[in-house]
Design a protein around this motif. Structure first.
Motif, short mmCIF file in Angstrom:
data_model
loop_
_atom_site.label_atom_id
_atom_site.label_comp_id
_atom_site.label_asym_id
_atom_site.label_seq_id
_atom_site.Cartn_x
_atom_site.Cartn_y
_atom_site.Cartn_z
N PHE A 1 1.84 1.73 -3.65
CA PHE A 1 0.84 1.91 -4.70
C PHE A 1 -0.14 3.05 -4.43
O PHE A 1 -0.71 3.60 -5.37
N LEU A 2 -0.38 3.39 -3.16
CA LEU A 2 -1.28 4.52 -2.89
C LEU A 2 -0.59 5.81 -3.32
O LEU A 2 0.52 6.10 -2.90
N PRO A 3 -1.24 6.61 -4.15
CA PRO A 3 -0.57 7.79 -4.72
C PRO A 3 -0.10 8.82 -3.70
O PRO A 3 0.91 9.48 -3.89
N TYR A 4 -0.84 8.96 -2.59
CA TYR A 4 -0.48 9.98 -1.60
C TYR A 4 0.62 9.52 -0.64
O TYR A 4 1.09 10.29 0.19
N MET A 5 1.05 8.25 -0.74
CA MET A 5 2.06 7.73 0.17
C MET A 5 3.49 8.05 -0.28
O MET A 5 4.45 7.93 0.48
N ILE B 1 -1.06 4.45 6.72
CA ILE B 1 -1.75 4.79 5.46
C ILE B 1 -2.72 5.96 5.65
O ILE B 1 -3.53 6.25 4.77
N LEU C 1 0.83 -1.20 0.00
CA LEU C 1 0.00 0.00 0.00
C LEU C 1 0.86 1.26 0.00
O LEU C 1 0.51 2.27 -0.63
#
Length: 360
Positions: A43-47, A327, A40
């Motif tokens: 792949f999570l754009p804001y991470m 996250i 995560l």
């Protein structure tokens, strides 16, 4: 030798049906959850390609993110101490809902015996008693707290063993009593400013040290002593345990006393760590402790489970909590998710029971 060998009474044992130890499955689940949060982070754009457990910025001497690891184990250590007692209660066929409020009540009582007289050269503004209760040896508040826990546990165990009140009802009543004691003790006012020796009990990584030592102790107790054998026997079949000569009533009282003393000790460490005691301490701790035990493979029907499994369950719980924060999941979503995890843990326990029954 054939694949299926005969046992007692003509029963058979099929080696092909032998599964991994439950602790191995929990450890595998722990690794899987860590990998999910790592994915995560990528792949999570804001991470922004952050890593969950690894030091990608070179801030530490090791490849791991030491700060996050410390946070995870500190998060679970104090509730983990409670879960060690809850594990024994559930293995014996009971349940304890009073451990969370017991933490709040014990913390208030303990801290009132652990206060220092002077704060920055001035009289303690949160003083509960008179001069006689200031700067007492650290053993005094510890003994007071453990005795309070033993007293509450003795009431729980006696109600369950001698009046045959369902454990759920008996400990739910004690839940309310302990929460009331916490609020009544100082009329809702916090108690603060402990002595240095008391503050040292929960400073730094000491909660983790206490959790580890107690986990080792009770692993050995449950595995190698008569106390442990009797606990499993009562949880597996109470009538058979009674017919075999076990004093079931006395043993139940002892199990609940030990569980409550562990909750009281958790209160000692928590109030020492925070340098204060407040009436709301311990909120949801009883549910989290039960969840740790069930995730760790302790059967809610009794007779099965281990301290090692509970420790692994605590680590799973801690990783999930830290992962949600990592996250950036909102707090109210975290509570919803934790509730779903507790329900899932119970469903998983029921599935394990049904699967075990079908194999037999």
């Amino acid at each position: 030798m054939s694949k299926t060998d005969h046992g007692v009474g003509g029963l058979t044992y099929d080696k092909s049906k032998k599964g991994w130890p439950n602790e191995v499955n929990i450890f595998a689940a722990l690794i899987l959850i860590i990998l999910i949060f790592e994915a995560l982070g990528q792949f999570l754009p804001y991470m922004n390609d952050q890593s969950f457990l690894f030091d990608t910025n070179g801030r530490f001497d090791t490849i791991f993110n030491e700060a996050r690891l410390k946070i995870i184990i500190l998060q679970v250590a104090i509730i983990g101490i409670i879960s060690l007692g809850v594990t024994q209660v559930i293995i014996s066929g009971g349940i304890d809902l009073s451990s969370g409020p017991l933490v709040g009540a014990a913390a208030m009582i303990v801290m009132s015996f652990a206060q220092t007289e002077l704060v920055n050269g001035n009289p303690n503004p949160k003083a509960v008693f008179g001069d006689w209760a200031f700067d007492l040896p650290v053993i005094v508040p510890v003994i007071v707290g453990l005795c309070f826990g033993a007293f509450i546990g003795a009431i729980n165990g006696s109600l369950i063993a001698f009046t045959r009140i369902p454990p759920f009802i008996a400990t739910l009543g004690m839940f309310l009593i302990c929460r009331g004691i916490a609020q009544w003790w100082t009329k809702g006012q916090p108690v603060s400013f402990p002595t240095e020796s008391f503050a040292a009990l929960g400073s730094g990584m000491m909660p983790v040290v206490w959790f580890a030592l107690l986990a080792v102790l009770f692993h050995l107790v449950l595995r190698y002593t008569l106390y442990g054998k009797h606990t499993y026997a009562i949880g597996s079949n109470e009538d058979a345990a009674r017919m075999s000569g076990i004093n079931v009533k006395r043993h139940k009282v002892l199990v609940y006393m030990i569980a409550s003393m562990l909750a009281a000790f958790a209160a000692i460490i928590l109030s020492s760590k925070n340098l204060t005691a407040q009436t709301g301490m311990g909120q949801f701790y009883e549910l989290f402790a039960i969840a740790m035990a069930v995730i760790g493979g302790v059967s809610l029907t009794g007779g099965r489970g281990s301290i090692i499994g509970t420790v692994l369950g605590a680590m799973v719980f801690g990783v999930i909590q830290s992962g949600f924060t990592y996250i950036k999941l909102d707090a109210f979503y975290q509570l919803m998710a934790m509730g779903a995890i507790i329900i899932s843990a119970v469903v998983l326990d029921q599935w394990r029971q049904q699967r075990g029954s079908s194999r037999n």
